[in-house]
Every structure is written in C-alpha cells, then in structure tokens.
Design a protein around this motif. Structure first.
Motif: not given
Lengths: 128, 727
Positions: B61-82
């Motif tokens: 569960a912890a690993a999934a949360v970390v992965l999910g969090l990273a994915t979500w932050v990446w999506l936001k990062f891609d949209e708002r920064v990249a």
C-alpha cells in the motif's frame, strides 16, 4: 490671224534652240530669254501669248517670274507653262499655286509639248 | 543555443524535455516504492511480532501511494511546467528569429513564477532594441532608396532597353522598355538567364572580346573602353537588336584585404530594336541597285542613237522613226530612274532627322506659345485634327520666323493658323488679310538661319528635311496665306507589339545577385540563394480526383530572400464546369467572372514559363500539386521542380501539435494581408510567401540551411503526420 507669240525662258542654250526650232516650225513667233531679268524685260517690251518658263532659271526664280506675270492685272492673261526637272508632286502643286497654267516635267516629248501649247493657246490640232 | 544537428532538434526538443521530466518522476516513484519495500523487508527480519501478510499489505500500500503520488505530481508538473516551458521556448524562438514580438498568450507561464513576466520584459526590451536598430537602418537607407527611385524613373523613361547581368548571365535589372523590345510579357524575371530571351552567341562573342581587352589592359586606352557594339536578335519573334555591351568591373570580395584585384563582375546591355531600320536599309540598298543597274546601258544607247543621227549618212523614214522611238524611250526610263534616286536620297536625308508624330492641335499650340520677338501678335488657331509626321521643334521655329517676318513685311498683327488635310497630305496655313509675300522676299527668309538651338540650319534646310516646300498664295477676299505641306500619319498606338505592360516597380532591382552563382547540386544550395515560386490555387472544390478544377492560379517569385511584388502571376481559369456556390462563397469567384477566362490548357503553359526552374512552394502543397499533376495529361505541362510545403516547414519549426493553418502562421509572424485579398489565390500566395521567408529565418537558426536539409525536415514531419493520419 497673227501668229501667237511664245517666250521661251531657259538658261540651257540647247533647250532654247530646240524649242525655237520646233515651235517656229509649227508657225509660232518665238522669243527667247536666258535669265529672269531678260525675260521680264522682254515681257515688258512685247507681251507674249505664252511663256514657257524653266523653274530654275538664272538670275531669278522661275516662280518669281510667274508671280510677276500673274499678279499684274495687265499681264495676267499671259499663259504660263512651267518647265522643270523637278518632278515631285509638291513642286508641281507649288507651281500651280503660283498661278502657272500648266507644268511640264523634263524630259518631255515633242508631242507632249505641242499638245500642251495648243491646249493653252486654244488652237485646234494642225492649225498654226 | 546548443549546436546539435539542426534537422533533429525541433522534434527531440519538444518530446525529449517532457520525457526527461517523466523519467525523473518515474525514478522518484519507483525508487520510493523500492525503499518502502526494502524497509519492510528489514523490519520483518528483526521482529517476529509482525505478521508477514501485514508486511506485504502495508508495504504494498505504501509503495502504491508513493507511486501514485509521484504520478500525480508528474502529471501536474507536465501540465503546469513542462508544456508552458515549451510554449515559452517557442515564443522566444519566434521572437528571436522571426521577429514575432507579440506578447505571450495570457496564462501561458502562470505557474512558472517570475519567468513569465521576465520573458515578457525580455521580448519587450528586444522589440525596443530592434525598433531602434530598424529606425537607424531606415534612416540610413532612405537616401539610398530615394536615389534608387530616381534611377528607376530614369530607366523607365529611357527609350533604350537596359539589362544588367552577372557573369552567369542572370538578369539583375531590367527596365520596362527592355521588356517591350524583347517582346516578353514579364517572363524575363530577375535571376533568370538573359539568354532565355536573346540569342546568346553575339553577346558571348562581345563578352569574350571585352574580357580579353580587360585582361590585357588594353581597355585603358581603347576608344570604347570596356564597351563594344553588338547586333543580336530576340528569341521571341526574331527582332534585330542593336546595342552596346559594357563590362562591369568590381573588386574581388574573396581576395585578401588591401590586395583585392579588380575583376569583371557582370555586364550592362543597352539596346534598341533596329528591325525596321535594318529592313529599310536593305530595301534602300536593293532599290539603289535596281535603279542604277542599267543606267550606263541607257546612256550608251542614247549616245549611239545620237551618233547615228549625226553621221550624215542617208537614213530612211522607218529607221528614223525607230531611232526616235528608242531615243524617247531611253530618255524616259532614265528620267524615271533619276526620280527614284531622288526619292531614295530624300528618304536618306529625312530618316537621319528625328521625325515624330505630332498632333495638329499640339503643333499649332506650340507655335502660338513660341511667338518670339515680343510683337504681341494675335494668332487664332483651328482646322482639322490630324496626326502629322514631322520634327515639331524645327517646324515651330520656321513658322515662328515666318510669322514675325510677315508681320513686319505686311504690317499685320492678326493671323490665323490652321491645318487642313486632303487625301494626300495636310497643309499648315498661316493666313492674314493683305497681300501675299513676294517669292523673292520669302526665299530670302528661308535662307536665314533659324534658332541657334537647332544648329546652323536654315528654313530651306527644314523644308528639305521634311521633303516639302513652301509658298505664298492669294486666299479669299483680299487675303493671303503661306502654305506648308506636311505628311500625315496613321498613328500606331500599340508600340509594345502585344507585350503586356507591367507596372514598373522598384523590386526589379536586386544587385545582391552580383557574385551569386547557383551551385551545380541544387540540394546543397543555401535556401537563401534559391529562387522560389510560391503559389496557390482556388478551385471548384476539395476533391481533385472527384472532378474539381482550378478556377484561379497565382504565384509570386522570391529571389535572393526577397519577395518581388513586381513579378506576379495571377490568372483566372475557366474550369469547364460550373462553380458550386459553396466554393464561390470561399473565394468569391463566380461563373460570370471566369466566363471569358482562358482554359487551364492555355494558363498552365504560361505558369510553367513563369515558374522556370524555381523551387515550388505552397501551403499544403500536396493539395495544389494534385490539381496541377491531374492536368498533366490534358495540357502536356509537367512540373518536375522541387516542391516545399509551408505546413511541413512550420511543423518542423513549431512542432506537429501546433496549429499550422495559414491564418495562424500569418498571425504568429505578424503578416498582414488585406482582408479582401485573403482567400484569393494571389492573396494567399503572398501570405504564404511572407510566411516562407519567416520560416527560412527560423529554419536557418535551427541549422536547416540547404534545400536538402529542408527536404529532410519536411520528410520527418510528413512521416509524423502520416502516422497521426492527418496527411
């Protein structure tokens, strides 16, 4: 009826001789003048019936002699036939405008000359 | 900017940046998940109190949360920064290379903190700096432009044709008269070969002579310097040209500073059409030959007849008549021949004198204006309106002289002046009330010299040159007139013999073409050095294979990086079928407008000549090329030229996901086309042409400098679009 008098004005002696002989043979009384002044003096002394007038005559321009005859009321009746080696239409037109009654370009034949002279003097063919 | 291979950069940059961000976040996510799992494993080995399945459950569960969090932050990062970063980069690139210094769309860099305002300040500062530079350049070039305009005016008004070429015989400059004399309807074209319109050999010969004269140094004391006479011919219609070729010498820009040797860089040809003159000369020669050929024989005949008649030998009547006949005939023929000779010599005299067509009213007005000697003479004009063939300057002077002399001679101040015509000629009549001028007086006036401006000529000379005479005769009631016969002429107003008259524009100039030569391998040629024809078609619809046809075809030429508004092809085309109203609404071309237009079979060969060997360019070129190639069989016109597409070039610069319509690109580059010109073939060709020039700037900055590289960049974009099913 007295023979008509013709004055031949030309600075070429050959032409004068030729015309004198030819017209004399035809029964006309022929006078000759070698230049313009002589011609005007001759006209003054004894007005002819016809002047055969070379355009390029010594002393005076043929047009000038024509003008002297045609613009003088007393001489106006004298017929003038211009003889010229100039054959351009404008020169003929100029001669007629100056009052000439006929214009013959050189060379002309005996027959052409005779016909023109008869025409101007109003005489029938073969009648001197 | 990094110096990576240019043609790859736009694609790798747009996808690579985002990929790297993605890999970075993927590393965080996977690394975090692995760390959690590792910690769990360690914990499991140290304490048995915890159950294994709990480990797996919580660890997973912890690993999934970390992965999910990273994915979500990446999506936001891609949209708002990249993505905003890429947009900012495109904006900066457009500003830097294509001079599109518009403000960034609002919100583009919202999440980039101070970067957005900083980019705004940068582009504003850059725009201001550029405006300053532009102002300086504009001021510096204004004077040059003015001189150029003056030169253009002089060239336009020259009666001779002028063509300037480089040593590759490419035309750098020509004037309007050159087009008329060469009988080309705008085909000569800057950058094209002069030998496409004239026969090469005489000019090559002259150039070789001049080059030899130059290299041997003989030109310094040669009377003609670096020029020589040339007689050539046009390729169209084979008209004869007479002109001068002058070699242009310049310093070799390739040589070392200070030691640059002078060398020929091009040549100037000044020429006129002598076809008529030449024909007249040939005719005169033939006439002279015909006239004089048997004059000697005629004179011999006359001499022999004369001898015969003067021999004194008896001669019978028949023989005499025959001799007389022959004598008269020979005399008459000789007189006729002499008349012809007189005519020919008059022609020679008058042809050496410049005669022009003058309208009678103009001539009379000129005489009235001329009234010299300040006598306040009243001159009334009138008569027929007719074109006269004369040298008006000398006629005006002559009549003015006669007017003044007559006024003094006859004491007259009122005259009337009129031109009347009959079927043979016209008469200029100067009339007055009074006696005619005596012949002797008039002749004296004609022997006087006229105005010094005419040289030492007399009135009689003027009459002779006009093959005319002058006299004074009584006219009307107590009046008199001086009568001057003149030649009338039927005016030929179509002096250009059918060639289309182009507007004279300063774009005819391109001195930058000096020193340019087209490399043998077109592919390696710099894009800037190429000649492009940017074209557009308007059609009856969007289905070339479904029977849709071209209704308008337009093209503009770009030579040496300059769009030439003076060299434009624009033609309506009769499509041979009705134009659907939906199409007419787009381009505004109706059936009525094309009713008298040429069919494609007539237009396409003309366009083919206009294109020559230029690179063809169109926006969405495949569409327009399809229409052209479908007409190939019917017209026999095949275009084998290289083709570039501004859609693909735009995609190579801005990325395939950007909007690449002509309107968007034009807006991005700040290109303004009058609204009434948009969606006309010419308007769109112009917009595409300007877009191409901007794209060439950006491509150059991206390392795409040759035609081959442009093809490669286009091919990559075409492959992407094919994969996306857009093309």
């Amino acid at each position: 009826m007295a023979a008509n008098t013709i004055l031949v004005v030309d600075d070429e002696p050959g032409i004068r001789l030729y015309l004198k002989r030819l017209l004399g043979t035809d029964g006309f009384t022929v006078q000759t003048a070698a230049d313009g002044d002589e011609a005007l003096a001759s006209i003054e002394a004894a007005p002819p019936d016809l002047v055969l007038l070379d355009v390029m005559v010594g002393g005076r321009d043929g047009y000038e002699i024509c003008e002297a005859i045609k613009r003088d009321p007393e001489k106006r009746a004298i017929k003038v036939c211009m003889l010229s080696a100039k054959s351009r239409a404008i020169e003929i037109e100029k001669g007629m405008a100056m009052g000439a009654d006929a214009y013959l370009t050189k060379p002309f034949s005996m027959d052409e000359l005779r016909a023109t002279v008869r025409d101007l003097l109003g005489r029938g063919k073969g009648e001197p | 900017m990094s110096e990576r291979p240019g043609s790859e950069r736009p694609r790798s940059e747009s996808t690579g940046l985002r990929l790297r961000f993605f890999l970075f976040f993927a590393l965080i996510g996977i690394g975090g998940a692995l760390a959690v799992i590792g910690a769990m494993v360690l914990l499991a080995r140290q304490g048995e109190a915890l159950r294994l399945d709990h480990f797996v459950l919580f660890g997973g569960a912890a690993a999934a949360v970390v992965l999910g969090l990273a994915t979500w932050v990446w999506l936001k990062f891609d949209e708002r920064v990249a993505r905003p970063l890429l947009a900012v980069a495109n904006h900066l690139r457009a500003a830097a290379h294509a001079r599109a210094e518009r403000a960034m769309p609002a919100g583009t860099a919202r999440d980039l903190g101070p970067l957005g305002p900083a980019v705004g300040e940068l582009t504003a500062a850059m725009a201001e700096a550029r405006r300053e530079v532009d102002r300086t350049i504009a001021e510096a070039t204004a004077r040059t432009e003015e001189q150029r305009q003056q030169l253009a005016t002089i060239l336009r008004d020259l009666q001779q044709g002028v063509v300037i070429c480089n040593l590759e015989h490419q035309v750098l400059l020509y004037n309007q008269r050159a087009l008329e004399i060469l009988h080309v309807a705008g085909d000569i074209g800057l950058g094209r070969s002069f030998f496409g319109v004239v026969t090469a050999q005489p000019f090559r010969h002259a150039l070789v002579r001049l080059a030899n004269r130059f290299s041997s140094g003989r030109h310094t004391d040669h009377p003609d310097g670096l020029a020589c006479l040339v007689i050539g011919a046009t390729k169209l219609g084979n008209y004869t040209l007479k002109g001068r070729v002058s070699l242009t010498v310049g310093r070799d820009p390739a040589g070392p500073e200070g030691e640059r040797a002078e060398r020929p860089v091009g040549y100037v040809v000044i020429f006129e059409d002598v076809t008529d003159e030449l024909a007249a000369g040939i005719w005169r020669d033939r006439m002279l030959h015909d006239v004089t050929s048997d004059m000697r024989q005629r004179i011999a005949n006359l001499g022999m007849i004369g001898d015969l008649l003067t021999l004194g030998e008896p001669i019978d009547a028949d023989e005499l008549a025959a001799a007389r006949e022959a004598f008269l005939a020979d005399g008459r023929i000789l007189a006729e021949r002499l008349d012809r000779l007189d005519e020919i010599s008059s022609d020679l005299l008058s042809s050496a004198w410049p005669m022009t067509q003058v309208h009678s009213k103009t001539l009379l007005d000129l005489i009235v204006d001329r009234r010299s000697e300040g006598r306040n003479l009243a001159v009334e004009t009138g008569g027929d309106l007719v074109w006269l063939h004369c040298d008006s300057a000398s006629v005006v002077d002559l009549v003015d002289r006669l007017l003044n002399r007559t006024a003094v001679h006859a004491g007259i101040t009122t005259f009337s002046l009129a031109v009347t015509r009959n079927e043979r000629r016209a008469y200029l009549d100067l009339a007055w009330v009074g006696a005619p001028v005596p012949v002797r007086e008039l002749e004296a006036w004609l022997e006087e010299r006229l105005d010094e401006g005419l040289g030492a000529i007399t009135g009689r000379d003027v009459l002779n040159r006009h093959k005319t005479d002058l006299w004074c005769e009584p006219a009307g009631d107590g009046g008199a007139r001086l009568r001057l016969p003149l030649t009338t002429v039927a005016i030929d107003t179509n002096r250009s013999r059918g060639a289309v008259r182009l507007e004279s524009r300063p774009e005819f100039y391109d001195f930058d073409l000096f020193g340019r030569s087209v490399p043998a391998d077109l592919g390696e040629a710099p894009l800037r050095a190429l000649t492009f024809v940017v074209f557009d078609t308007e059609t009856t619809g969007l289905e070339p294979s479904g029977g849709d046809k071209i209704v308008q075809l337009a093209g503009v030429r770009i030579v040496n990086g300059r769009l030439l508004r003076g060299e434009v092809f624009n033609s309506l085309v009769h499509p041979g079928r009705p134009i659907p109203s939906v199409a007419a609404k787009v381009h505004g071309i109706t059936d009525a407008m094309v009713a008298t237009a040429d069919p494609i079979g007539a237009v396409l060969p003309r366009f083919h000549r206009f294109v020559g060997d230029a690179v063809l360019v169109a926006h969405n070129a495949a569409f327009d090329m399809k229409f052209l190639t479908l007409e190939q069989d019917a017209t026999g016109v095949v275009f084998t030229n290289p083709v570039l597409d501004t859609v693909l070039l735009g995609a190579a610069v801005f990325g395939a996901e950007e909007s690449l319509t002509l309107d968007t690109l034009a807006e991005r580059f700040d290109i303004r086309i009058a609204s009434e010109e948009r969606h006309t073939a010419l308007g769109d060709a112009l917009a595409t042409g300007h877009t191409l020039l901007k794209l060439l700037d950006l491509l150059e900055a991206a390392g795409v400098r040759t035609l081959k590289q442009a093809f490669e960049a286009s091919e990559q974009q075409a492959a992407i679009r094919r994969a996306q099913g857009k093309y």
